[in-house]
Design an enzyme around this catalytic site. Structure first.
Site, mmCIF file in Angstrom:
data_model
loop_
_atom_site.group_PDB
_atom_site.id
_atom_site.type_symbol
_atom_site.label_atom_id
_atom_site.label_comp_id
_atom_site.label_asym_id
_atom_site.label_seq_id
_atom_site.Cartn_x
_atom_site.Cartn_y
_atom_site.Cartn_z
ATOM 1 N N HIS A 48 16.699 -3.484 19.258
ATOM 2 C CA HIS A 48 17.262 -2.216 18.830
ATOM 3 C C HIS A 48 18.213 -2.480 17.670
ATOM 4 O O HIS A 48 18.826 -3.539 17.592
ATOM 5 C CB HIS A 48 18.057 -1.554 19.963
ATOM 6 C CG HIS A 48 17.315 -1.528 21.260
ATOM 7 N ND1 HIS A 48 16.229 -0.732 21.467
ATOM 8 C CD2 HIS A 48 17.482 -2.233 22.404
ATOM 9 C CE1 HIS A 48 15.766 -0.928 22.682
ATOM 10 N NE2 HIS A 48 16.509 -1.836 23.275
ATOM 11 N N ALA A 74 2.554 -8.539 3.210
ATOM 12 C CA ALA A 74 3.180 -7.214 3.283
ATOM 13 C C ALA A 74 3.253 -6.686 4.711
ATOM 14 O O ALA A 74 2.324 -6.851 5.495
ATOM 15 C CB ALA A 74 2.407 -6.225 2.413
ATOM 16 N N ALA A 92 -0.680 -10.242 6.183
ATOM 17 C CA ALA A 92 -0.103 -8.902 6.114
ATOM 18 C C ALA A 92 -0.142 -8.239 7.479
ATOM 19 O O ALA A 92 -1.141 -8.300 8.194
ATOM 20 C CB ALA A 92 -0.861 -8.062 5.096
ATOM 21 N N LYS A 98 7.034 -16.478 17.366
ATOM 22 C CA LYS A 98 7.397 -17.877 17.589
ATOM 23 C C LYS A 98 7.165 -18.675 16.316
ATOM 24 O O LYS A 98 6.805 -18.127 15.285
ATOM 25 C CB LYS A 98 6.602 -18.454 18.757
ATOM 26 C CG LYS A 98 5.107 -18.359 18.582
ATOM 27 C CD LYS A 98 4.384 -18.836 19.813
ATOM 28 C CE LYS A 98 2.871 -18.721 19.620
ATOM 29 N NZ LYS A 98 2.141 -19.220 20.758
#
Length: 135
Positions: A48, A74, A92, A98
């Site tokens: 969050h 991207a 992308a 990890k």
């Protein structure tokens, strides 16, 4: 001389390209020399959005490190603790949870192994293929 940008919360090496990166992190982000970060890549270490806490400096303690000459596609998402190895490629839109080993290509959500780059045919900055210096 070298023009490395350093602060308590991050470091950006020489000759890096970061195009509209989205940083949502209270941990340290390190981008090594020659790294390329494409459009709208997200660097996030918390599930969050949290305001910066100058007293704890590392809310999660899990920084993000981009190795030398890595490429990030991207809209990829790099989560806390991700270490992208030297010369690795993140496709992308990949979600990196990890470490990505050096010379590895990962794609998908979550990111998974897609291949290896060949150090003998990869052109490194300032060098010819195979590591031989340019004439």
């Amino acid at each position: 001389g070298r023009r490395i940008i350093k602060s308590r919360t991050g470091q950006i090496g020489d000759y890096c390209t970061i195009v509209g990166g989205i940083f949502c992190t209270n941990s340290r982000v390190v981008v090594r020399d020659y790294a390329f970060v494409a459009h709208e890549v997200v660097f996030a270490d918390e599930p969050h959005a949290l305001p910066f806490d100058r007293h704890s400096r590392n809310a999660s303690g899990h920084g993000i490190v981009l190795g030398e000459n890595c490429w990030i596609g991207a809209r990829a998402v790099l989560l806390g603790g991700a270490r992208i190895g030297r010369n690795a490629v993140v496709g992308a839109g990949a979600l990196v949870l990890k470490d990505v080993p050096p010379w590895t290509v990962v794609v998908g959500n979550p990111a998974r192994f897609a291949g290896k780059r060949d150090p003998l045919t990869t052109v490194m900055p300032g060098h010819a293929p195979g590591g031989a210096d340019k004439a």
